[in-house]
Design an enzyme around this catalytic site. Sequence first.
Site, PDB file in Angstrom:
ATOM      1  N   LEU A  70       0.828  -1.207   0.000  1.00 45.29           N
ATOM      2  CA  LEU A  70       0.000   0.000   0.000  1.00 45.29           C
ATOM      3  C   LEU A  70       0.858   1.251   0.000  1.00 45.29           C
ATOM      4  CD1 LEU A  70      -2.678  -0.987   2.706  1.00 45.29           C
ATOM      5  CD2 LEU A  70      -2.808  -1.284   0.229  1.00 45.29           C
ATOM      6  N   ASP A 120      12.546   3.285  11.570  1.00 47.22           N
ATOM      7  CA  ASP A 120      11.695   2.439  12.396  1.00 47.22           C
ATOM      8  C   ASP A 120      10.640   3.352  13.008  1.00 47.22           C
ATOM      9  OD1 ASP A 120      10.485   0.973  14.410  1.00 47.22           O
ATOM     10  OD2 ASP A 120      12.347   0.087  15.147  1.00 47.22           O
ATOM     11  N   VAL A 121       9.373   3.177  12.628  1.00 46.46           N
ATOM     12  CA  VAL A 121       8.342   4.116  13.067  1.00 46.46           C
ATOM     13  C   VAL A 121       8.118   4.094  14.576  1.00 46.46           C
ATOM     14  CG1 VAL A 121       7.130   4.113  10.856  1.00 46.46           C
ATOM     15  CG2 VAL A 121       6.470   2.449  12.624  1.00 46.46           C
ATOM     16  N   SER A 147      -7.994  -1.293   9.204  1.00 46.12           N
ATOM     17  CA  SER A 147      -8.320  -2.540   8.518  1.00 46.12           C
ATOM     18  C   SER A 147      -9.764  -2.881   8.847  1.00 46.12           C
ATOM     19  CB  SER A 147      -7.407  -3.670   8.992  1.00 46.12           C
ATOM     20  OG  SER A 147      -7.890  -4.936   8.580  1.00 46.12           O
ATOM     21  N   TYR A 203      -3.817  -7.936  16.066  1.00 51.74           N
ATOM     22  CA  TYR A 203      -3.962  -7.086  14.887  1.00 51.74           C
ATOM     23  C   TYR A 203      -5.230  -6.240  14.980  1.00 51.74           C
ATOM     24  CZ  TYR A 203      -4.078  -5.839   9.914  1.00 51.74           C
ATOM     25  OH  TYR A 203      -4.111  -5.160   8.728  1.00 51.74           O
ATOM     26  N   LYS A 217      -5.484  -2.125  15.112  1.00 55.12           N
ATOM     27  CA  LYS A 217      -6.201  -1.370  14.086  1.00 55.12           C
ATOM     28  C   LYS A 217      -7.448  -0.685  14.659  1.00 55.12           C
ATOM     29  CE  LYS A 217      -3.404  -2.212  10.691  1.00 55.12           C
ATOM     30  NZ  LYS A 217      -2.585  -1.124  10.090  1.00 55.12           N
ATOM     31  N   THR A 248      -1.405  -7.565  -1.770  1.00 55.52           N
ATOM     32  CA  THR A 248      -0.093  -7.022  -1.431  1.00 55.52           C
ATOM     33  C   THR A 248       0.946  -8.142  -1.403  1.00 55.52           C
ATOM     34  OG1 THR A 248      -0.438  -7.322   0.939  1.00 55.52           O
ATOM     35  CG2 THR A 248      -1.197  -5.233  -0.026  1.00 55.52           C
TER      36      THR A 248
END
Length: 252
Positions: A17, A56-57, A145, A158, A162, A193
């Site tokens: 993305l 690295d975020v 998501s 996850y 999200k 992806t």
Amino acid sequence: MRITDTAAIVTGGASGLGGATAKALAERGARVFAFDLPAGIEKAPEVDGVTYVGTDVTDPEQVKAAVEQAAGAGVPLRTVVNCAGIGPSARILSRKGTHDLGLFKKVIEVNLIGTFNVITLAAEAIAQTEPLEHDARGVIINTASVAAFDGQIGQVAYSASKGGVVGLTLPAARDLASQGIRVMTIAPGIVDTPMLATVSEEFRAGLAAGVPFPKRLARPDEYAQLALSIIDHDYLNGEVIRMDGSLRMAPR
């Protein structure tokens, strides 16, 4: 909001993305800074107008330095698209035992805390730019998501991460309204992806069959197209848009 001759940040910008969005922004005349881990950047294609920055975020110092690089590009920083994320699967209880707490923390750290880290430091830089019409300065687009709303078995970490991104969207938009910064979130369904590249065609066909319409997987360029539409549309703010073909995920 005009994209040409502005700077843009895309996290997770080396592929998927983020890669599609970085390319689309560059094609619209933005100077794009694609933040990603060095291992991802090594495999990334060369794209005119896109500068890859090893970041690295979850590391405030790395993000701060990367944001400063983007803000110092000689054009105003107006756009941030947060695409960096991970999606490991594990049940709370399984034959292997309980869900690993370290794994849960890691998913939250990358997907939620990493997003917040970039929002905060990028917003600080955007707030220092000259305002446009109606005191607008920029837009931040996050990636959630459909799992935030109907997560499947094995997606507890996850989905929680999200769901957090969904939850921060409106208050972040309200927090940054005085700075002229809009905040939006896209919640994709099943997108074709690189993470799906390793599965069989039969499995991919099964995933596509579950989408009401159109009966196919979404494409990364469709995410990018939606991101550009959000940037262009100055009255979109504080909202989550599902991009999922009306898919509602089954338990498994």
